[in-house]
Scaffold this motif. Structure first.
Motif, PDB file in Angstrom:
ATOM      1  N   ALA A 131       2.368  -5.565   0.643  1.00 48.30           N
ATOM      2  CA  ALA A 131       3.029  -4.421   1.276  1.00 48.30           C
ATOM      3  C   ALA A 131       3.261  -3.302   0.270  1.00 48.30           C
ATOM      4  N   ILE A 132       3.612  -3.660  -0.960  1.00 46.41           N
ATOM      5  CA  ILE A 132       3.828  -2.639  -1.989  1.00 46.41           C
ATOM      6  C   ILE A 132       2.509  -1.961  -2.349  1.00 46.41           C
ATOM      7  N   GLU A 133       1.440  -2.741  -2.434  1.00 45.03           N
ATOM      8  CA  GLU A 133       0.127  -2.136  -2.671  1.00 45.03           C
ATOM      9  C   GLU A 133      -0.186  -1.104  -1.584  1.00 45.03           C
ATOM     10  N   GLN A 134       0.086  -1.473  -0.355  1.00 45.55           N
ATOM     11  CA  GLN A 134      -0.195  -0.560   0.760  1.00 45.55           C
ATOM     12  C   GLN A 134       0.696   0.681   0.697  1.00 45.55           C
ATOM     13  N   MET A 135       1.955   0.498   0.294  1.00 46.49           N
ATOM     14  CA  MET A 135       2.843   1.651   0.122  1.00 46.49           C
ATOM     15  C   MET A 135       2.285   2.609  -0.924  1.00 46.49           C
ATOM     16  N   LEU A 136       1.811   2.067  -2.023  1.00 45.78           N
ATOM     17  CA  LEU A 136       1.255   2.927  -3.076  1.00 45.78           C
ATOM     18  C   LEU A 136       0.063   3.713  -2.551  1.00 45.78           C
ATOM     19  N   GLY A 137      -0.750   3.079  -1.721  1.00 42.93           N
ATOM     20  CA  GLY A 137      -1.859   3.808  -1.111  1.00 42.93           C
ATOM     21  C   GLY A 137      -1.373   4.917  -0.198  1.00 42.93           C
ATOM     22  N   ASN A 138      -0.346   4.634   0.588  1.00 36.98           N
ATOM     23  CA  ASN A 138       0.204   5.647   1.488  1.00 36.98           C
ATOM     24  C   ASN A 138       0.768   6.835   0.716  1.00 36.98           C
ATOM     25  N   PHE A 139       1.574   6.559  -0.311  1.00 32.13           N
ATOM     26  CA  PHE A 139       2.183   7.645  -1.082  1.00 32.13           C
ATOM     27  C   PHE A 139       1.156   8.377  -1.949  1.00 32.13           C
ATOM     28  N   GLY A 140       0.089   7.687  -2.314  1.00 28.63           N
ATOM     29  CA  GLY A 140      -0.986   8.378  -3.010  1.00 28.63           C
ATOM     30  C   GLY A 140      -1.663   9.388  -2.108  1.00 28.63           C
ATOM     31  N   ALA A 141      -1.907   8.975  -0.852  1.00 35.77           N
ATOM     32  CA  ALA A 141      -2.579   9.864   0.092  1.00 35.77           C
ATOM     33  C   ALA A 141      -1.700  11.044   0.481  1.00 35.77           C
ATOM     34  N   SER A 142      -0.388  10.806   0.613  1.00 31.32           N
ATOM     35  CA  SER A 142       0.488  11.868   1.119  1.00 31.32           C
ATOM     36  C   SER A 142       1.118  12.715   0.020  1.00 31.32           C
ATOM     37  N   HIS A 143       1.339  12.130  -1.164  1.00 26.59           N
ATOM     38  CA  HIS A 143       2.058  12.837  -2.222  1.00 26.59           C
ATOM     39  C   HIS A 143       1.329  12.873  -3.559  1.00 26.59           C
ATOM     40  N   GLY A 144       0.133  12.313  -3.610  1.00 29.23           N
ATOM     41  CA  GLY A 144      -0.639  12.385  -4.852  1.00 29.23           C
ATOM     42  C   GLY A 144      -0.197  11.418  -5.932  1.00 29.23           C
ATOM     43  N   LEU A 145       0.619  10.412  -5.581  1.00 31.74           N
ATOM     44  CA  LEU A 145       1.035   9.424  -6.572  1.00 31.74           C
ATOM     45  C   LEU A 145      -0.187   8.631  -7.030  1.00 31.74           C
ATOM     46  N   GLN A 146      -0.407   8.579  -8.327  1.00 27.48           N
ATOM     47  CA  GLN A 146      -1.545   7.864  -8.889  1.00 27.48           C
ATOM     48  C   GLN A 146      -1.088   6.483  -9.361  1.00 27.48           C
ATOM     49  N   SER A 147      -1.836   5.457  -8.993  1.00 29.63           N
ATOM     50  CA  SER A 147      -1.412   4.102  -9.336  1.00 29.63           C
ATOM     51  C   SER A 147      -2.570   3.259  -9.837  1.00 29.63           C
ATOM     52  N   VAL A 148      -2.252   2.370 -10.758  1.00 27.92           N
ATOM     53  CA  VAL A 148      -3.139   1.283 -11.138  1.00 27.92           C
ATOM     54  C   VAL A 148      -2.451  -0.004 -10.730  1.00 27.92           C
ATOM     55  N   ILE A 149      -3.158  -0.803  -9.954  1.00 31.63           N
ATOM     56  CA  ILE A 149      -2.634  -2.072  -9.451  1.00 31.63           C
ATOM     57  C   ILE A 149      -3.373  -3.204 -10.141  1.00 31.63           C
ATOM     58  N   PHE A 150      -2.616  -4.140 -10.706  1.00 30.74           N
ATOM     59  CA  PHE A 150      -3.206  -5.312 -11.341  1.00 30.74           C
ATOM     60  C   PHE A 150      -2.881  -6.552 -10.514  1.00 30.74           C
ATOM     61  N   ARG A 151      -3.917  -7.314 -10.172  1.00 32.64           N
ATOM     62  CA  ARG A 151      -3.729  -8.596  -9.498  1.00 32.64           C
ATOM     63  C   ARG A 151      -4.128  -9.711 -10.458  1.00 32.64           C
TER      64      ARG A 151
END
Length: 325
Positions: free
Chosen positions: A148-168
Protein backbone atom coordinates in the motif's frame (compact mmCIF):
# COMPACT_ATOMS: atom_id res chain seq x y z
CA UNK A 1 27.76 22.35 4.01
CA UNK A 2 27.04 18.63 4.51
CA UNK A 3 23.68 17.40 3.28
CA UNK A 4 21.21 16.02 5.81
CA UNK A 5 19.03 12.93 5.32
CA UNK A 6 16.12 12.18 7.66
CA UNK A 7 16.19 8.45 8.48
CA UNK A 8 12.98 7.15 10.05
CA UNK A 9 13.66 4.11 12.19
CA UNK A 10 17.33 5.05 12.28
CA UNK A 11 17.73 3.55 15.77
CA UNK A 12 16.69 0.13 14.50
CA UNK A 13 18.75 -2.65 13.01
CA UNK A 14 18.74 -1.77 9.30
CA UNK A 15 18.22 1.95 9.90
CA UNK A 16 21.31 2.22 12.11
CA UNK A 17 23.44 0.52 9.47
CA UNK A 18 22.02 2.88 6.85
CA UNK A 19 22.98 5.83 9.05
CA UNK A 20 26.53 4.53 9.23
CA UNK A 21 26.65 4.10 5.44
CA UNK A 22 25.29 7.63 4.95
CA UNK A 23 27.86 9.13 7.32
CA UNK A 24 30.63 7.24 5.57
CA UNK A 25 29.39 8.68 2.25
CA UNK A 26 29.56 12.25 3.61
CA UNK A 27 25.94 12.84 4.61
CA UNK A 28 24.59 13.70 8.06
CA UNK A 29 21.91 11.15 8.97
CA UNK A 30 19.21 12.56 11.24
CA UNK A 31 17.54 9.68 13.04
CA UNK A 32 13.77 10.09 13.53
CA UNK A 33 12.64 7.35 15.89
CA UNK A 34 10.22 6.84 18.78
CA UNK A 35 12.59 4.21 20.27
CA UNK A 36 9.73 1.75 20.70
CA UNK A 37 11.86 -0.98 19.14
CA UNK A 38 15.08 0.89 18.35
CA UNK A 39 17.99 1.70 20.64
CA UNK A 40 19.24 5.16 21.49
CA UNK A 41 22.73 3.69 21.85
CA UNK A 42 22.61 2.75 18.16
CA UNK A 43 22.32 6.42 17.15
CA UNK A 44 26.03 7.05 16.67
CA UNK A 45 26.37 8.75 13.31
CA UNK A 46 24.18 11.85 13.53
CA UNK A 47 21.58 13.60 15.71
CA UNK A 48 18.46 11.97 17.15
CA UNK A 49 15.00 13.47 16.70
CA UNK A 50 12.76 11.51 19.03
CA UNK A 51 9.33 11.44 17.46
CA UNK A 52 6.52 9.26 16.19
CA UNK A 53 5.22 8.95 12.64
CA UNK A 54 1.68 9.13 13.96
CA UNK A 55 2.48 12.72 15.00
CA UNK A 56 2.39 14.70 11.75
CA UNK A 57 3.42 17.95 13.48
CA UNK A 58 6.55 16.33 14.91
CA UNK A 59 7.57 15.09 11.47
CA UNK A 60 7.09 18.53 9.94
CA UNK A 61 9.06 20.15 12.75
CA UNK A 62 11.99 17.78 12.20
CA UNK A 63 11.94 18.36 8.45
CA UNK A 64 11.78 22.13 8.92
CA UNK A 65 14.66 22.07 11.41
CA UNK A 66 17.09 19.95 9.37
CA UNK A 67 15.98 20.68 5.79
CA UNK A 68 17.06 17.25 4.52
CA UNK A 69 17.77 16.55 0.87
CA UNK A 70 15.81 13.31 1.20
CA UNK A 71 14.03 10.94 3.55
CA UNK A 72 14.92 7.29 4.06
CA UNK A 73 11.94 5.45 5.50
CA UNK A 74 12.64 2.29 7.54
CA UNK A 75 10.28 2.70 10.50
CA UNK A 76 7.54 0.05 10.49
CA UNK A 77 5.99 -2.83 12.33
CA UNK A 78 7.48 -5.91 10.70
CA UNK A 79 6.48 -9.15 12.45
CA UNK A 80 4.64 -11.41 10.02
CA UNK A 81 2.91 -13.48 12.69
CA UNK A 82 1.83 -10.39 14.60
CA UNK A 83 0.43 -8.91 11.40
CA UNK A 84 -1.71 -12.02 10.92
CA UNK A 85 -3.29 -11.73 14.38
CA UNK A 86 -3.56 -7.92 14.54
CA UNK A 87 -3.78 -6.60 10.96
CA UNK A 88 -5.47 -3.37 12.01
CA UNK A 89 -2.38 -2.25 13.90
CA UNK A 90 -0.23 -2.77 10.79
CA UNK A 91 -2.57 -0.75 8.61
CA UNK A 92 -2.81 2.06 11.16
CA UNK A 93 0.88 2.32 12.00
CA UNK A 94 2.62 1.38 8.76
CA UNK A 95 0.24 2.94 6.25
CA UNK A 96 -0.97 5.82 8.41
CA UNK A 97 2.56 6.69 9.50
CA UNK A 98 3.84 6.60 5.93
CA UNK A 99 1.01 8.85 4.76
CA UNK A 100 1.87 11.38 7.47
CA UNK A 101 5.51 11.25 6.43
CA UNK A 102 4.81 11.65 2.72
CA UNK A 103 2.46 14.59 3.26
CA UNK A 104 4.95 16.24 5.62
CA UNK A 105 7.68 15.86 3.00
CA UNK A 106 5.55 17.58 0.40
CA UNK A 107 4.58 20.35 2.82
CA UNK A 108 8.24 21.01 3.68
CA UNK A 109 9.57 20.76 0.14
CA UNK A 110 11.37 17.41 0.46
CA UNK A 111 10.95 15.74 -2.91
CA UNK A 112 13.13 12.62 -2.60
CA UNK A 113 12.03 9.48 -0.77
CA UNK A 114 13.93 6.18 -0.34
CA UNK A 115 11.60 3.46 0.91
CA UNK A 116 12.46 0.20 2.62
CA UNK A 117 9.83 -2.16 1.26
CA UNK A 118 9.85 -5.95 1.28
CA UNK A 119 9.61 -8.96 -0.99
CA UNK A 120 6.76 -10.03 1.29
CA UNK A 121 4.65 -7.96 -1.13
CA UNK A 122 5.00 -10.88 -3.58
CA UNK A 123 3.43 -13.49 -1.33
CA UNK A 124 4.20 -17.18 -1.77
CA UNK A 125 5.49 -17.71 -5.32
CA UNK A 126 7.64 -20.81 -5.32
CA UNK A 127 9.96 -21.86 -8.12
CA UNK A 128 10.69 -18.35 -9.42
CA UNK A 129 13.34 -15.74 -8.76
CA UNK A 130 11.34 -12.68 -7.83
CA UNK A 131 12.13 -9.44 -9.61
CA UNK A 132 10.62 -6.01 -10.10
CA UNK A 133 8.07 -7.26 -12.66
CA UNK A 134 6.78 -10.21 -10.62
CA UNK A 135 3.08 -9.74 -9.70
CA UNK A 136 2.60 -8.68 -6.09
CA UNK A 137 0.18 -10.83 -4.09
CA UNK A 138 0.93 -10.46 -0.36
CA UNK A 139 -0.38 -13.15 1.97
CA UNK A 140 -0.09 -11.25 5.26
CA UNK A 141 -0.92 -7.79 6.55
CA UNK A 142 2.76 -6.83 6.83
CA UNK A 143 3.35 -7.37 3.11
CA UNK A 144 0.02 -5.78 2.25
CA UNK A 145 0.80 -2.65 4.26
CA UNK A 146 4.15 -2.26 2.50
CA UNK A 147 2.52 -2.69 -0.90
CA UNK A 148 0.00 0.00 0.00
CA UNK A 149 2.86 2.38 0.76
CA UNK A 150 4.48 1.59 -2.58
CA UNK A 151 1.19 2.44 -4.26
CA UNK A 152 0.92 5.68 -2.27
CA UNK A 153 4.37 6.72 -3.45
CA UNK A 154 3.25 6.11 -7.02
CA UNK A 155 0.13 8.20 -6.49
CA UNK A 156 2.01 11.12 -4.92
CA UNK A 157 4.67 10.90 -7.59
CA UNK A 158 2.04 11.26 -10.30
CA UNK A 159 0.16 14.08 -8.57
CA UNK A 160 2.93 16.01 -6.79
CA UNK A 161 6.19 14.97 -8.42
CA UNK A 162 7.53 13.10 -5.38
CA UNK A 163 10.51 11.04 -6.55
CA UNK A 164 11.05 7.69 -4.87
CA UNK A 165 13.36 4.71 -4.90
CA UNK A 166 11.74 1.57 -3.53
CA UNK A 167 13.84 -1.35 -2.35
CA UNK A 168 12.33 -4.82 -1.95
CA UNK A 169 14.34 -7.43 -0.09
CA UNK A 170 13.99 -10.46 2.13
CA UNK A 171 16.00 -11.63 5.10
CA UNK A 172 18.66 -9.20 6.25
CA UNK A 173 21.42 -10.64 8.40
CA UNK A 174 24.86 -9.98 9.83
CA UNK A 175 26.28 -6.97 11.59
CA UNK A 176 28.59 -4.08 10.91
CA UNK A 177 32.06 -5.73 10.54
CA UNK A 178 33.60 -2.96 12.68
CA UNK A 179 31.26 -3.84 15.54
CA UNK A 180 29.70 -0.38 15.99
CA UNK A 181 26.14 -1.55 15.36
CA UNK A 182 24.44 -4.92 15.16
CA UNK A 183 21.15 -6.72 15.44
CA UNK A 184 19.08 -6.68 18.60
CA UNK A 185 15.33 -6.99 18.82
CA UNK A 186 13.04 -7.52 21.79
CA UNK A 187 11.48 -9.92 21.20
CA UNK A 188 13.92 -11.45 18.74
CA UNK A 189 12.28 -13.22 15.79
CA UNK A 190 15.05 -13.50 13.18
CA UNK A 191 16.63 -16.84 12.46
CA UNK A 192 20.34 -16.07 12.72
CA UNK A 193 20.36 -14.19 16.07
CA UNK A 194 17.97 -16.77 17.55
CA UNK A 195 20.25 -19.52 16.34
CA UNK A 196 23.35 -17.87 17.79
CA UNK A 197 21.56 -17.35 21.11
CA UNK A 198 20.94 -21.11 21.17
CA UNK A 199 24.59 -21.77 20.35
CA UNK A 200 25.68 -19.57 23.26
CA UNK A 201 23.16 -21.08 25.66
CA UNK A 202 21.14 -17.87 25.96
CA UNK A 203 18.08 -19.91 24.98
CA UNK A 204 17.52 -23.63 25.30
CA UNK A 205 17.19 -24.32 21.58
CA UNK A 206 16.29 -22.88 18.19
CA UNK A 207 12.75 -23.71 17.12
CA UNK A 208 12.43 -24.78 13.49
CA UNK A 209 8.95 -23.68 12.47
CA UNK A 210 7.67 -26.31 10.07
CA UNK A 211 9.48 -29.21 8.44
CA UNK A 212 6.90 -30.22 5.83
CA UNK A 213 7.22 -27.41 3.29
CA UNK A 214 7.69 -28.21 -0.40
CA UNK A 215 11.45 -27.69 -0.27
CA UNK A 216 14.36 -30.09 -0.50
CA UNK A 217 14.60 -30.62 3.27
CA UNK A 218 11.09 -29.53 4.29
CA UNK A 219 12.09 -26.23 5.90
CA UNK A 220 11.45 -22.71 4.62
CA UNK A 221 13.91 -21.36 2.09
CA UNK A 222 14.96 -17.70 2.03
CA UNK A 223 17.38 -15.33 0.31
CA UNK A 224 19.72 -13.64 2.81
CA UNK A 225 21.56 -10.36 2.26
CA UNK A 226 24.21 -8.79 4.49
CA UNK A 227 23.00 -5.68 6.28
CA UNK A 228 26.11 -3.71 5.26
CA UNK A 229 25.55 -4.53 1.59
CA UNK A 230 21.93 -3.51 1.98
CA UNK A 231 22.80 -0.19 3.62
CA UNK A 232 25.21 0.63 0.82
CA UNK A 233 22.43 0.02 -1.72
CA UNK A 234 20.29 2.63 0.02
CA UNK A 235 23.04 5.23 -0.36
CA UNK A 236 23.20 4.38 -4.06
CA UNK A 237 19.43 4.83 -4.23
CA UNK A 238 19.73 8.28 -2.69
CA UNK A 239 22.35 9.27 -5.22
CA UNK A 240 20.15 7.93 -8.00
CA UNK A 241 17.47 10.42 -6.97
CA UNK A 242 19.95 13.27 -6.51
CA UNK A 243 21.19 12.62 -10.04
CA UNK A 244 17.65 13.25 -11.27
CA UNK A 245 17.10 9.74 -12.60
CA UNK A 246 13.50 9.51 -11.41
CA UNK A 247 11.44 7.01 -9.46
CA UNK A 248 12.50 3.37 -9.63
CA UNK A 249 11.95 0.02 -7.92
CA UNK A 250 14.88 -2.28 -7.16
CA UNK A 251 14.98 -5.78 -5.72
CA UNK A 252 17.98 -6.57 -3.55
CA UNK A 253 19.07 -10.16 -3.09
CA UNK A 254 21.60 -12.76 -4.05
CA UNK A 255 19.32 -14.96 -6.16
CA UNK A 256 20.33 -17.90 -3.97
CA UNK A 257 18.11 -19.35 -1.28
CA UNK A 258 19.08 -21.25 1.87
CA UNK A 259 16.76 -23.44 3.87
CA UNK A 260 16.59 -23.16 7.64
CA UNK A 261 18.52 -26.41 7.95
CA UNK A 262 21.21 -25.17 5.56
CA UNK A 263 21.64 -21.99 7.63
CA UNK A 264 22.03 -24.15 10.71
CA UNK A 265 24.67 -26.25 8.95
CA UNK A 266 26.63 -23.13 7.99
CA UNK A 267 26.44 -21.86 11.58
CA UNK A 268 27.90 -25.11 12.89
CA UNK A 269 30.91 -24.62 10.63
CA UNK A 270 31.37 -20.89 11.32
CA UNK A 271 31.03 -21.15 15.11
CA UNK A 272 32.47 -24.66 15.43
CA UNK A 273 29.65 -25.39 17.87
CA UNK A 274 26.48 -27.45 17.87
CA UNK A 275 23.14 -25.77 17.28
CA UNK A 276 20.45 -27.21 19.56
CA UNK A 277 17.09 -27.32 17.77
CA UNK A 278 13.50 -28.37 18.44
CA UNK A 279 10.82 -28.96 15.83
CA UNK A 280 7.82 -26.62 15.88
CA UNK A 281 4.62 -26.11 13.90
CA UNK A 282 4.39 -23.85 10.89
CA UNK A 283 3.80 -20.14 11.52
CA UNK A 284 0.80 -18.49 9.89
CA UNK A 285 1.76 -16.34 6.92
CA UNK A 286 5.13 -17.96 6.21
CA UNK A 287 5.80 -18.68 2.54
CA UNK A 288 7.68 -21.85 1.59
CA UNK A 289 10.42 -20.43 -0.63
CA UNK A 290 11.32 -16.83 -1.46
CA UNK A 291 14.34 -15.92 -3.57
CA UNK A 292 15.08 -12.44 -4.88
CA UNK A 293 17.04 -11.43 -7.94
CA UNK A 294 18.88 -8.13 -8.24
CA UNK A 295 19.81 -7.85 -11.92
CA UNK A 296 18.35 -4.34 -12.22
CA UNK A 297 20.26 -3.12 -9.16
CA UNK A 298 23.47 -4.58 -10.57
CA UNK A 299 22.97 -3.03 -13.99
CA UNK A 300 21.53 0.37 -13.05
CA UNK A 301 22.80 1.10 -9.53
CA UNK A 302 26.09 -0.74 -9.89
CA UNK A 303 25.28 -2.62 -6.70
CA UNK A 304 26.09 -6.24 -5.96
CA UNK A 305 26.16 -8.13 -2.66
CA UNK A 306 29.76 -8.68 -1.59
CA UNK A 307 29.27 -10.71 1.59
CA UNK A 308 27.86 -14.23 1.63
CA UNK A 309 26.01 -16.28 4.24
CA UNK A 310 29.16 -17.29 6.13
CA UNK A 311 30.16 -13.63 6.47
CA UNK A 312 26.67 -12.79 7.74
CA UNK A 313 26.88 -15.49 10.40
CA UNK A 314 30.48 -14.62 11.30
CA UNK A 315 29.75 -10.90 11.74
CA UNK A 316 26.57 -11.63 13.69
CA UNK A 317 28.48 -14.11 15.86
CA UNK A 318 31.13 -11.50 16.65
CA UNK A 319 28.44 -8.97 17.55
CA UNK A 320 26.55 -11.50 19.65
CA UNK A 321 29.60 -12.35 21.73
CA UNK A 322 30.27 -8.70 22.52
CA UNK A 323 26.60 -7.74 22.59
CA UNK A 324 26.07 -4.01 22.53
CA UNK A 325 23.16 -1.71 23.32
Amino acid sequence: MPEHVLVTGGAGYIGAHACKALARAGYVPVCFDNLSTGWEAAVKFGPLERGDLMDAAAIRAALARWKPVAVMHFAALSLVGDSMTDPGRYWRVNVGGALNLIEACLAEGVGRFVFSSTCATYGDQDGVVLDEETPQRPINAYGASKLAIEQMLGNFGASHGLQSVIFRYFNVAGADPEGEVGERHEPETHLIPLMLDAVEGKRAALTVFGSDYATADGTCLRDYVHVTDLAEAHVRGLRWLQDGRGSRVFCLGTGTGYSVREVIDHARVVTNRAVPIVEGARRAGDAAALVCGSARAREELGWAPERGLDAMIRDAWRWSQGRGF
